[in-house]
Design an enzyme around this catalytic site. Structure first.
Site, PDB file in Angstrom:
ATOM      1  N   HIS A 308       3.011  -4.002  -8.286  1.00 31.90           N
ATOM      2  CA  HIS A 308       3.254  -2.552  -8.244  1.00 31.90           C
ATOM      3  C   HIS A 308       2.323  -1.873  -9.229  1.00 31.90           C
ATOM      4  O   HIS A 308       2.068  -2.406 -10.303  1.00 31.90           O
ATOM      5  CB  HIS A 308       4.720  -2.234  -8.613  1.00 31.90           C
ATOM      6  N   ASP A 366       9.959  -3.451  -1.517  1.00 25.61           N
ATOM      7  CA  ASP A 366       9.746  -3.875  -0.123  1.00 25.61           C
ATOM      8  C   ASP A 366      10.034  -5.336   0.104  1.00 25.61           C
ATOM      9  O   ASP A 366      10.068  -5.787   1.252  1.00 25.61           O
ATOM     10  CB  ASP A 366       8.293  -3.570   0.281  1.00 25.61           C
TER      11      ASP A 366
HETATM   12  C1  SDX Z   1       5.324   0.613  -2.512  1.00 20.38           C
HETATM   13  O1  SDX Z   1       3.357   3.691  -5.843  1.00 20.38           O
HETATM   14  C2  SDX Z   1       4.570   3.511  -5.510  1.00 20.38           C
HETATM   15  O2  SDX Z   1       5.490   3.948  -6.213  1.00 20.38           O
HETATM   16  C3  SDX Z   1       4.821   2.769  -4.222  1.00 20.38           C
HETATM   17  C4  SDX Z   1       6.275   2.493  -3.869  1.00 20.38           C
HETATM   18  C5  SDX Z   1       7.020   3.762  -3.589  1.00 20.38           C
HETATM   19  O3  SDX Z   1       8.255   3.725  -3.717  1.00 20.38           O
HETATM   20  O4  SDX Z   1       6.393   4.750  -3.166  1.00 20.38           O
HETATM   21  O5  SDX Z   1       6.906   1.813  -4.922  1.00 20.38           O
HETATM   22  C6  SDX Z   1       6.384   1.638  -2.605  1.00 20.38           C
HETATM   23  O6  SDX Z   1       4.297   0.882  -1.959  1.00 20.38           O
HETATM   24  C7  SDX Z   1       5.528  -0.709  -3.206  1.00 20.38           C
HETATM   25  C8  SDX Z   1       4.266  -1.611  -3.114  1.00 20.38           C
HETATM   26  C9  SDX Z   1       4.269  -2.303  -1.754  1.00 20.38           C
HETATM   27  N1  SDX Z   1       3.015  -3.033  -1.557  1.00 20.38           N
HETATM   28  C10 SDX Z   1       2.975  -4.374  -1.532  1.00 20.38           C
HETATM   29  O7  SDX Z   1       3.939  -5.107  -1.742  1.00 20.38           O
HETATM   30  C11 SDX Z   1       1.608  -4.936  -1.138  1.00 20.38           C
HETATM   31  C12 SDX Z   1       1.233  -6.066  -2.116  1.00 20.38           C
HETATM   32  N2  SDX Z   1       0.975  -5.465  -3.417  1.00 20.38           N
HETATM   33  C13 SDX Z   1      -0.403  -5.177  -3.752  1.00 20.38           C
HETATM   34  O8  SDX Z   1      -1.179  -4.726  -2.691  1.00 20.38           O
HETATM   35  C14 SDX Z   1      -0.532  -4.402  -5.061  1.00 20.38           C
HETATM   36  O9  SDX Z   1       0.284  -5.013  -5.956  1.00 20.38           O
HETATM   37  C15 SDX Z   1      -0.252  -2.915  -5.069  1.00 20.38           C
HETATM   38  C16 SDX Z   1      -1.041  -2.184  -4.035  1.00 20.38           C
HETATM   39  C17 SDX Z   1       1.198  -2.661  -4.874  1.00 20.38           C
HETATM   40  C18 SDX Z   1      -0.665  -2.404  -6.467  1.00 20.38           C
HETATM   41  O10 SDX Z   1      -2.030  -2.518  -6.538  1.00 20.38           O
HETATM   42  P1  SDX Z   1      -2.794  -2.134  -7.917  1.00 20.38           P
HETATM   43  O11 SDX Z   1      -1.921  -1.480  -8.893  1.00 20.38           O
HETATM   44  O12 SDX Z   1      -4.055  -1.431  -7.529  1.00 20.38           O
HETATM   45  O13 SDX Z   1      -3.053  -3.527  -8.520  1.00 20.38           O
HETATM   46  P2  SDX Z   1      -4.393  -4.317  -8.341  1.00 20.38           P
HETATM   47  O14 SDX Z   1      -4.716  -4.380  -6.882  1.00 20.38           O
HETATM   48  O15 SDX Z   1      -5.388  -3.741  -9.284  1.00 20.38           O
HETATM   49  O16 SDX Z   1      -3.963  -5.773  -8.823  1.00 20.38           O
HETATM   50  C19 SDX Z   1      -4.046  -6.143 -10.166  1.00 20.38           C
HETATM   51  C20 SDX Z   1      -4.266  -7.645 -10.123  1.00 20.38           C
HETATM   52  C21 SDX Z   1      -5.457  -8.052  -9.257  1.00 20.38           C
HETATM   53  O17 SDX Z   1      -5.914  -9.304  -9.736  1.00 20.38           O
HETATM   54  P3  SDX Z   1      -7.199  -9.327 -10.795  1.00 20.38           P
HETATM   55  O18 SDX Z   1      -8.304  -8.538 -10.129  1.00 20.38           O
HETATM   56  O19 SDX Z   1      -6.651  -8.627 -12.028  1.00 20.38           O
HETATM   57  O20 SDX Z   1      -7.497 -10.780 -10.987  1.00 20.38           O
HETATM   58  O21 SDX Z   1      -3.123  -8.276  -9.510  1.00 20.38           O
HETATM   59  C22 SDX Z   1      -3.502  -8.894  -8.299  1.00 20.38           C
HETATM   60  C23 SDX Z   1      -4.844  -8.305  -7.896  1.00 20.38           C
HETATM   61  O22 SDX Z   1      -5.606  -9.235  -7.117  1.00 20.38           O
HETATM   62  N3  SDX Z   1      -2.460  -8.600  -7.331  1.00 20.38           N
HETATM   63  C24 SDX Z   1      -1.976  -9.462  -6.434  1.00 20.38           C
HETATM   64  C25 SDX Z   1      -0.957  -8.764  -5.756  1.00 20.38           C
HETATM   65  N4  SDX Z   1      -0.869  -7.524  -6.238  1.00 20.38           N
HETATM   66  C26 SDX Z   1      -1.802  -7.416  -7.207  1.00 20.38           C
HETATM   67  N5  SDX Z   1      -2.310 -10.746  -6.140  1.00 20.38           N
HETATM   68  C27 SDX Z   1      -1.604 -11.330  -5.151  1.00 20.38           C
HETATM   69  N6  SDX Z   1      -0.603 -10.731  -4.465  1.00 20.38           N
HETATM   70  C28 SDX Z   1      -0.247  -9.446  -4.731  1.00 20.38           C
HETATM   71  N7  SDX Z   1       0.722  -8.861  -4.069  1.00 20.38           N
END
Ligand code: SDX
Length: 431
Positions: A308, A366
């Site tokens: 998140h 989710d």
């Molecule tokens: C919702 O914003 C909100 O409030 C949203 C929400 C709402 O109520 O409106 O809460 C609802 O959208 C919840 C999120 C649902 N999405 C998912 O479950 C999809 C999987 N999650 C990821 O796509 C991700 O965690 C996000 C999109 C939710 C957040 O992305 P960020 O903040 O841009 O984080 P990032 O992509 O910069 O990740 C940071 C690190 C990275 O690794 P490094 O580059 O540091 O090595 O964490 C890793 C990412 O690769 N990472 C994950 C991951 N999420 C982040 N690695 C594997 N699996 C994941 N799910």
């Protein structure tokens, strides 16, 4: 040293400016950078808005480190336990919990706006039979301004209020009609004797040829899930609604833009993606393979339902839903549902893996919601539609807050341009 200002020194020019600090009622303070470009000649740069507050708001407060979520100051845990969806809806729109008469009147208003214009029926029929319900939702909600010209003058507070009530009241009817279209069954009219979620269940699952009785466990579970999904500060879809609203587009068009943004699997589409991922994993023995893929930078696969932007602790909503999952599966679904077992094991394994621990990737709202929707008999492609129904309350509340602001202005970010320098056109025979 002066308080309430941040001093910026530009080493290149030697220029120094003081920027005012604005203080919140709770959470981080902000630096007002409105003069930054005018006085220093730089744009600030923050793709994804990791450190940027786009507005001020009094609706929802989140503390990502502590895993705190409050609606109008009330902790989500208390609202989830003691309130119900329409009462929380009233709170979000008006800023205070309603008295008995106010709640009664509000229930009446929402109930009596739930029908759709009959001409909309042919709109649904125009979609292909296997259209994704979210595609239908975007189209139909965007078309509502064509039916309700009497509530699109955004400068009129009464128009804004009627449009807000219509949007919230009609979302379940549009959602159910979208679902019915994809399964080739007739639309079911709302029943004014039922609750908001009871009505949605009946419009989705009843058929004209037999009696339908709303299951109180399903009705209550949906009501609770909807409370948890109502609003979440300036998330991607809410920011989209605010930006669309800042151009003074009509409220129905703004909500349609929010539905479109919510659909993405990185946002509201994650609940559908979680179930698809669990189905793909299939068995606990394959979890390590998918964990490895989630960690592999060359593999676009991410563990859906984890991580998140704001919560670097357990999403408080996921905690509440996880507990409810047990109850709902025991009462309605199959408590030994292999998907649920798989989800529990996946969570245990992921949360003990350094990659997830270091990056503070916890299950989000989710991760479990889809399992409850599945136990309620809701098809996977309707999961994000459920999210959109509840989030419409947050979108509408945030839109009303923005439109009602003094000197509200159009949102218009700038950019870091890295394209070609100026060059001259050459005729095609000279290239
Ligand atoms: C919702 O914003 C909100 O409030 C949203 C929400 C709402 O109520 O409106 O809460 C609802 O959208 C919840 C999120 C649902 N999405 C998912 O479950 C999809 C999987 N999650 C990821 O796509 C991700 O965690 C996000 C999109 C939710 C957040 O992305 P960020 O903040 O841009 O984080 P990032 O992509 O910069 O990740 C940071 C690190 C990275 O690794 P490094 O580059 O540091 O090595 O964490 C890793 C990412 O690769 N990472 C994950 C991951 N999420 C982040 N690695 C594997 N699996 C994941 N799910």
């Amino acid at each position: 040293m002066k308080k309430d200002v941040v001093t910026i020194l530009d080493n290149a020019s030697g220029r120094q400016i003081e920027l005012p600090v604005k203080h919140p009622t709770q959470g981080p303070a902000v630096v007002d950078i409105g003069r930054f470009y005018r006085e220093l000649g730089y744009f600030t740069y923050d793709p994804g808005f990791l450190s940027t507050a786009s507005c001020q708001s009094s609706i929802t407060y989140i503390d990502g480190e502590q895993g705190i979520l409050q609606y109008r100051g009330y902790p989500i845990e208390q609202l989830a336990k003691q309130s119900h969806f329409l009462e929380v809806t009233y709170l979000m729109l008006n800023g205070e919990l309603p008295g008995c008469q106010q709640l009664d009147d509000f229930n009446g208003v929402i109930t009596h706006h739930s029908m759709l214009n009959e001409s909309l029926k042919s709109f649904f029929r125009g979609f292909y039979h296997d259209a994704h319900p979210m595609a239908i939702m975007v189209g139909v909600v965007g078309s509502l301004s064509a039916f309700y010209n009497d509530s699109t003058d955004i400068t009129d507070p009464r128009h804004r209020e009627i449009a807000a009530h219509r949007m919230i009241a009609k979302m379940p009817s549009i959602a159910a009609a979208s679902y019915k279209h994809t399964i080739g069954e007739p639309q079911v009219y709302p029943d004014n004797n039922l609750s908001y979620t009871g009505n949605l269940l009946k419009m989705m699952f009843s058929v004209p040829c037999e009696e339908y009785h709303v299951d109180p466990v399903a009705e209550k579970a949906l009501d609770l899930i909807f409370i948890l999904h109502i609003d979440h500060e300036q998330n991607a879809s809410t920011s989209t609604v605010r930006l669309a609203g800042s151009s003074q587009a009509n409220p129905f068009a703004c909500i349609a833009s929010g539905i479109a943004a919510l659909w993405g699997p990185a946002h509201g589409g994650a609940n559908e993606a979680v179930l698809n991922m669990l189905a793909e994993i299939g068995d606990v023995t394959r979890i390590p393979e998918f964990i490895a893929r989630a960690k592999d930078k060359n593999d676009p696969f991410r563990l859906m339902g984890f991580g998140h932007r704001v919560y670097k602790n357990y999403d408080p909503r996921a905690k509440i839903i996880r507990e409810m999952c047990h109850e709902v599966l025991a009462r309605l679904g199959d408590e030994n549902d292999p998907m649920f077992e798989l989800a529990i094991r996946l969570e245990e394994i992921a949360l003990s893996d350094d990659y997830f621990v270091e990056r503070k990737l916890y299950p989000n709202v989710d991760f479990y919601s889809g399992l409850i929707y599945k136990a309620l008999g809701i098809p996977t492609n309707m999961f994000t539609v459920m999210f959109a129904i509840a989030r419409t309350v947050g979108w509408v509340a945030q839109w009303m807050e923005m439109i009602g602001e003094e000197n509200q202005r159009i949102g218009r970010p700038r950019q870091l341009y890295v394209g070609a320098r100026q060059r001259d056109y050459a005729p095609v025979d000279k290239r």
